[in-house]
Design an enzyme around this catalytic site. Structure first.
Site, mmCIF file in Angstrom:
data_model
loop_
_atom_site.group_PDB
_atom_site.id
_atom_site.type_symbol
_atom_site.label_atom_id
_atom_site.label_comp_id
_atom_site.label_asym_id
_atom_site.label_seq_id
_atom_site.Cartn_x
_atom_site.Cartn_y
_atom_site.Cartn_z
ATOM 1 N N THR A 60 -12.258 -64.409 51.846
ATOM 2 C CA THR A 60 -12.554 -65.829 51.681
ATOM 3 C C THR A 60 -13.923 -66.073 51.059
ATOM 4 O O THR A 60 -14.238 -67.201 50.697
ATOM 5 C CB THR A 60 -12.494 -66.552 53.038
ATOM 6 O OG1 THR A 60 -13.467 -65.959 53.912
ATOM 7 C CG2 THR A 60 -11.111 -66.444 53.663
ATOM 8 N N LYS A 61 -14.752 -65.014 50.970
ATOM 9 C CA LYS A 61 -16.100 -65.116 50.406
ATOM 10 C C LYS A 61 -16.330 -63.945 49.466
ATOM 11 O O LYS A 61 -15.660 -62.913 49.561
ATOM 12 C CB LYS A 61 -17.150 -65.090 51.511
ATOM 13 C CG LYS A 61 -17.067 -66.277 52.445
ATOM 14 C CD LYS A 61 -18.119 -66.203 53.521
ATOM 15 C CE LYS A 61 -17.967 -67.414 54.451
ATOM 16 N NZ LYS A 61 -18.861 -67.352 55.584
ATOM 17 N N HIS B 206 -3.179 -75.883 48.352
ATOM 18 C CA HIS B 206 -2.601 -77.223 48.450
ATOM 19 C C HIS B 206 -3.660 -78.215 48.905
ATOM 20 O O HIS B 206 -4.471 -77.916 49.794
ATOM 21 C CB HIS B 206 -1.446 -77.241 49.454
ATOM 22 C CG HIS B 206 -0.330 -76.324 49.079
ATOM 23 N ND1 HIS B 206 0.513 -76.552 48.014
ATOM 24 C CD2 HIS B 206 0.092 -75.156 49.623
ATOM 25 C CE1 HIS B 206 1.384 -75.588 47.927
ATOM 26 N NE2 HIS B 206 1.155 -74.719 48.892
ATOM 27 N N ALA C 67 -7.061 -52.556 53.701
ATOM 28 C CA ALA C 67 -5.698 -53.054 53.841
ATOM 29 C C ALA C 67 -5.626 -54.227 54.818
ATOM 30 O O ALA C 67 -6.251 -54.223 55.868
ATOM 31 C CB ALA C 67 -4.790 -51.929 54.330
ATOM 32 N N SER D 186 1.802 -65.501 37.857
ATOM 33 C CA SER D 186 2.178 -66.906 37.945
ATOM 34 C C SER D 186 1.643 -67.719 36.777
ATOM 35 O O SER D 186 2.317 -68.587 36.261
ATOM 36 C CB SER D 186 1.674 -67.485 39.267
ATOM 37 O OG SER D 186 1.940 -68.855 39.341
ATOM 38 N N ASN E 289 0.071 -52.105 41.606
ATOM 39 C CA ASN E 289 1.286 -51.603 42.247
ATOM 40 C C ASN E 289 2.336 -52.684 42.447
ATOM 41 O O ASN E 289 2.123 -53.855 42.158
ATOM 42 C CB ASN E 289 0.922 -50.931 43.571
ATOM 43 C CG ASN E 289 0.409 -49.536 43.349
ATOM 44 O OD1 ASN E 289 1.186 -48.605 43.197
ATOM 45 N ND2 ASN E 289 -0.910 -49.388 43.297
#
Length: 132
Positions: free
Chosen positions: A110-111, A57, A105, A16, A30
Site C-alpha cells: 500500500t506504500k 472504486h 508472497a 487490462s 508468470n
C-alpha cells in the site's frame, strides 16, 4: 513495448489497460498475473497470481451504490529494475517498488518500497535490507 525474446509472459497474463503500460526487457511474468496498468522496468520477476492495480472504486457517497460511483483516477504503479514480486502479491495504485526490492508472497503493498529492501505482510512492512 519493444520486442525482447528474453521477456517471458506465461499463460493467462491479463493486461487490462495496455495504454500506458510498459514492460521492460528480460522480465519474467508468470501465469495468472493481472496487470491493470503499470510501468515495469527491466529484469523484473513477477510470480504467479500477482495483481498490479492502477485504480479502485469511488466510495465516498453513501446515498448510491459503490458500483455506480465510478473508478478513481488511474495511478499506475512502477516496478523498478530487478525487483521481485512473490506469489499472490497485490500492488495498490500509485505504489513504487524500488530497484532490486523483494516483495514476499501474499503481501499487500500500500506504500512505496525502498530499493534493495525485503517487505512482506498485510500491509507490507520492512523485513530487512539487502546488502549491496
Amino acid at each position: 513495448m519493444p520486442y525482447d525474446s528474453r521477456t517471458k509472459l506465461e499463460p493467462n497474463v491479463y493486461l487490462s489497460n495496455t495504454l500506458g503500460t510498459r514492460i521492460g526487457v528480460n522480465c519474467r511474468i508468470n501465469e495468472h498475473v493481472f496487470i491493470q496498468q503499470a510501468i515495469i522496468e527491466d529484469e523484473v520477476l513477477i510470480a504467479p497470481h500477482v495483481a498490479i492495480l492502477s485504480t479502485s472504486h469511488q466510495h465516498q457517497r453513501t446515498d448510491i451504490s459503490i458500483v455506480n460511483q465510478g473508478d478513481t483516477k488511474p495511478q499506475p504503479p512502477t516496478i523498478r529494475k530487478g525487483a521481485w514480486l512473490g506469489r499472490n502479491v497485490v500492488i495498490m495504485p500509485g505504489v513504487e517498488v524500488g530497484e532490486g526490492a523483494i516483495v514476499g508472497a501474499g503481501a499487500v503493498v500500500t506504500k512505496d518500497v525502498k530499493a534493495f529492501t525485503v517487505v512482506g505482510g498485510v500491509p507490507a512492512k520492512l523485513i530487512k535490507t539487502r546488502k549491496q
